[in-house]
Design an enzyme around this catalytic site. Structure first.
Site, PDB file in Angstrom:
ATOM      1  N   GLU A 515       0.822  -1.209   0.000  1.00  0.00           N
ATOM      2  CA  GLU A 515       0.000   0.000   0.000  1.00  0.00           C
ATOM      3  C   GLU A 515       0.858   1.262   0.000  1.00  0.00           C
ATOM      4  O   GLU A 515       0.517   2.252  -0.651  1.00  0.00           O
ATOM      5  CB  GLU A 515      -0.960  -0.010   1.190  1.00  0.00           C
ATOM      6  CG  GLU A 515      -1.908  -1.203   1.235  1.00  0.00           C
ATOM      7  CD  GLU A 515      -2.672  -1.435  -0.053  1.00  0.00           C
ATOM      8  OE1 GLU A 515      -2.877  -0.471  -0.828  1.00  0.00           O
ATOM      9  OE2 GLU A 515      -3.058  -2.589  -0.305  1.00  0.00           O
ATOM     10  N   ASP A 578       3.200  -4.398  -5.983  1.00  0.00           N
ATOM     11  CA  ASP A 578       3.669  -5.701  -5.487  1.00  0.00           C
ATOM     12  C   ASP A 578       5.187  -5.732  -5.407  1.00  0.00           C
ATOM     13  O   ASP A 578       5.765  -6.182  -4.410  1.00  0.00           O
ATOM     14  CB  ASP A 578       3.201  -6.822  -6.423  1.00  0.00           C
ATOM     15  CG  ASP A 578       1.794  -7.302  -6.125  1.00  0.00           C
ATOM     16  OD1 ASP A 578       1.256  -6.956  -5.056  1.00  0.00           O
ATOM     17  OD2 ASP A 578       1.232  -8.027  -6.968  1.00  0.00           O
TER      18      ASP A 578
END
Length: 666
Positions: A515, A578
């Site tokens: 995040e 990611d």
């Protein structure tokens, strides 16, 4: 607001978690002979035992660590809310009392079945009574506030160019088939329109239309819906959300669109005339007069009728509810409808999302856990800052701005202390006072709409949370530069103080850093530390960032999966996040003396294990901004030098990627 409860149910089928991670290691021995070597397919090897035994529920399109955890949250809350509904457990606030009263109405299927289509008919009659486009355009503001369908949607939210102030946005309505890609393949379109049309026709007959009337209405509605599709954004286009920011003056809008008097309508909705309106899909509004006119109005009426019946059906009898879910079940390969009990729970917890979430956070998470996880988030932010300072391809000027954005990031962990004021305004009218499920839902829609419009041209409330605390999810919000970790994701197996640091960083650590990385993905990179869309890069640095992002696009683009291929451009933002998240979490794990890189990487692969119906996999490939789970697990590992050392991956192994082809950005 009305649709939040329905979306809660739909999300059981369509929601795809930014990260869904299990920290349970499986045995690496005793697997079937056909299990590939971990050097050839790490995901399949690590998850082989689970993949061979896991069963997809009959009312769900997949099973994963995420879905299992979500089931656990639901079981806890349903048990507590049922006890409150029966008077066996006390509510702790007026907001909770109102939610339980709504839950009581949603659970009363005897009354819902007895009422049948009666709660729906006033809204059908409302549509039937409109005789011309001119008649409708004079009424559209009042329709909008009620939540009735219109050929466009208005809403107030933060101005992307100045995230401190709220602005007015105009967007396209939702399509029956969800995305324009389904309209571009003739065979797919025919199958899906047939299924959607049959469901809609059945609902109209149940609502009192004759078979002939229903078929004619559906035929016209499908045609009108299809006419809108070419002017809406594709899934790939929608993945770049900065493209929705297209401000125009009200004068320009009124000059372009003659069918609607937007100036008069906005005065009714906002109490004033905005100088500027932000258009999400310019091509759509440029074509609106061609799409909506006296000639097409009969078809638009049919479209509005279908939208209304399908939208309210989940609030009606059980027969309506089950039929209204048939298209979604077909699309995702689900055999059975959601149970009546869960359906009622989804409606109530969706409508009162923050109320349910705060209860969950305070009851099952607690203040100490909230503080512990916050400290972990802050430590990962610090590690990310050090990585930015050590970055070799950023100039000093851009690096300073990136660190400034990172240190200004707002951290939301666990649950807010109090629900938003809007939830204090939702007061359920109980059945003994004449209240119905549909009536309350429509009243809540009106309250929510009016509250939203009251925020226009006002400062943005930067204390709002992007997710309710009972959500098994996490997210970054670019418009306020916040990272959000609800309580429901911050529990075993995602995180536990009893697990090793390597396991935790392979789990919740990767969630958190993922995040954080969204602040610097191809979308987040276009917003500054305050959440405003701003170019804070040097030209040279941004060109390098785009070059690296394109390498990530190419790394995933065209890979065969679920009968189709991955769209690298559509999934690039999540793939960049990611990569950055995993790299940051790995660095955090390596700072511990007891680091075990094999456990860290194995847990990353366990994170993504999921077993889905073929239909659902195809839906995700078309609609989702995330790459398929298996590819997310394997490909990011192939980019990390430490993975090769940890498992002795050599050239010729299936997991091997040449050093010059490995992609690293953050």
């Amino acid at each position: 607001m009305l649709m939040e409860g329905i979306e809660r149910m739909k999300n059981k089928f369509y929601r795809v978690l930014c990260l869904s991670i299990c920290l349970c290691l499986i045995a690496a021995y005793g697997l079937a002979e056909e299990t590939p070597s971990l050097k050839d397919d790490f995901y399949e090897n690590v998850n082989a035992q689970w993949l061979s035994t896991a069963e997809i529920p009959s009312d769900y399109p997949f099973v994963s660590n995420f879905s299992v955890l979500e089931d656990g949250v639901e079981q806890k809350l349903m048990a507590d809310f049922d006890a409150m509904r029966r008077g066996e457990k006390q509510t702790d606030s007026e907001e909770m009392e109102s939610m339980i009263a709504f839950y009581r109405l949603a659970s009363d299927y005897e009354t819902r079945d007895a009422l049948g289509a009666e709660p729906l008919k006033p809204y059908m009659e409302m549509i039937d009574s409109v005789e011309s486009l001119a008649d409708f355009t004079a009424q559209w503001p009042s329709w909008d506030v009620m939540g009735m369908p219109c050929p466009f949607a208005a809403a107030v939210t933060a101005d992307m160019a100045d995230a401190s102030m709220n602005a007015l946005y105009l967007s396209t309505p939702g399509l029956f088939l969800q995305t324009k890609e389904y309209y571009e393949d003739e065979n797919t379109k025919a199958v899906l329109q047939s299924q959607y049309g049959q469901m809609s026709s059945n609902l109209l007959v149940m609502a009192g239309k004759s078979q002939e009337e229903a078929q004619e209405i559906v035929s016209e509605a499908l045609a009108f819906d299809e006419s809108l599709a070419p002017y809406t954004r594709s899934a790939e286009e929608a993945s770049d959300y900065t493209k929705i920011y297209n401000p125009v003056s009200l004068a320009e809008l009124d000059e372009q669109v003659k069918a609607f008097d937007f100036a008069a309508g906005f005065i009714e909705l906002l109490g004033a005339t905005p100088d500027t309106v932000i258009i999400t899909d310019p091509a759509y509004f440029a074509a609106l007069d061609e799409l909506v006119n006296e000639e097409t109005f009969p078809a638009m009426k049919s479209w509005m009728l279908v939208q209304t019946v399908n939208g309210l059906a989940p609030y009606l009898s059980d027969a309506f509810r089950v039929e209204a879910g048939s298209f979604g079940r077909m699309l995702s390969g689900v055999a059975e409808a959601t149970s009546r009990e869960k359906s009622a729970y989804y409606l109530a917890s969706g409508m009162f999302s923050e109320v349910a979430g705060i209860y969950y956070g305070k009851t099952y998470f607690g203040e100490q856990a909230r503080q512990d996880v916050r400290e972990m988030v802050e430590s990962l932010v610090k590690i990310y800052q050090n990585r930015l300072l050590a970055n070799e391809w950023l100039s000093e000027e851009t690096r300073v701005m990136a660190v400034q954005k990172l240190t200004a990031m707002k951290i939301n962990v666990g649950y807010p202390d109090e629900p938003r004021e809007i939830f204090k305004m939702l007061r359920t009218l109980p059945a003994e006072e004449g209240g119905t499920l549909v009536g309350n839902a429509m009243e809540f829609t009106r309250i929510s709409k009016e509250d939203n419009y009251s925020k226009w041209n006002q400062p943005v409330d930067r204390g709002l949370w992007a997710l309710s605390a009972d959500t098994v999810n996490a997210m970054y919000s670019p418009l306020d530069n916040s990272i959000n970790f609800p309580a429901a994701i911050l529990q075993p197996p995602f995180y536990s103080p009893e697990q090793s640091a390597s396991e935790n960083y392979g789990g919740i650590g990767a969630v958190i850093a993922h995040e954080i990385s969204h602040a610097f993905d191809p979308n987040g990179a276009k917003f500054d530390e305050l959440g405003s869309m701003k170019d804070w890069w040097t030209a040279e640095d941004y060109a390098k960032f785009e070059e690296l992002s394109q390498k990530m696009v190419k790394e995933f683009d065209g890979i065969g999966f679920a009968g189709g291929t991955v769209n690298g451009a559509q999934t690039v933002a999540e793939n960049v996040a990611d990569a950055g998240g995993l790299a940051c979490a790995l660095e955090a794990a390596k700072q511990h003396e007891t680091v075990d890189l094999q456990k860290f990487f194995t847990n990353w692969a366990v994170t993504w294990r999921q077993k889905s119906t073929p239909e659902y996999e195809a839906v995700l490939l078309t609609l989702d901004v995330h790459a398929p789970n298996k590819l997310r697990a394997n490909i990011q590992l192939q980019n990390m030098d430490d993975f090769y050392a940890a498992f002795d991956i050599q050239e010729g192994d299936g997991m091997y990627r040449a050093p010059q082809d490995r992609v690293a950005i953050w």
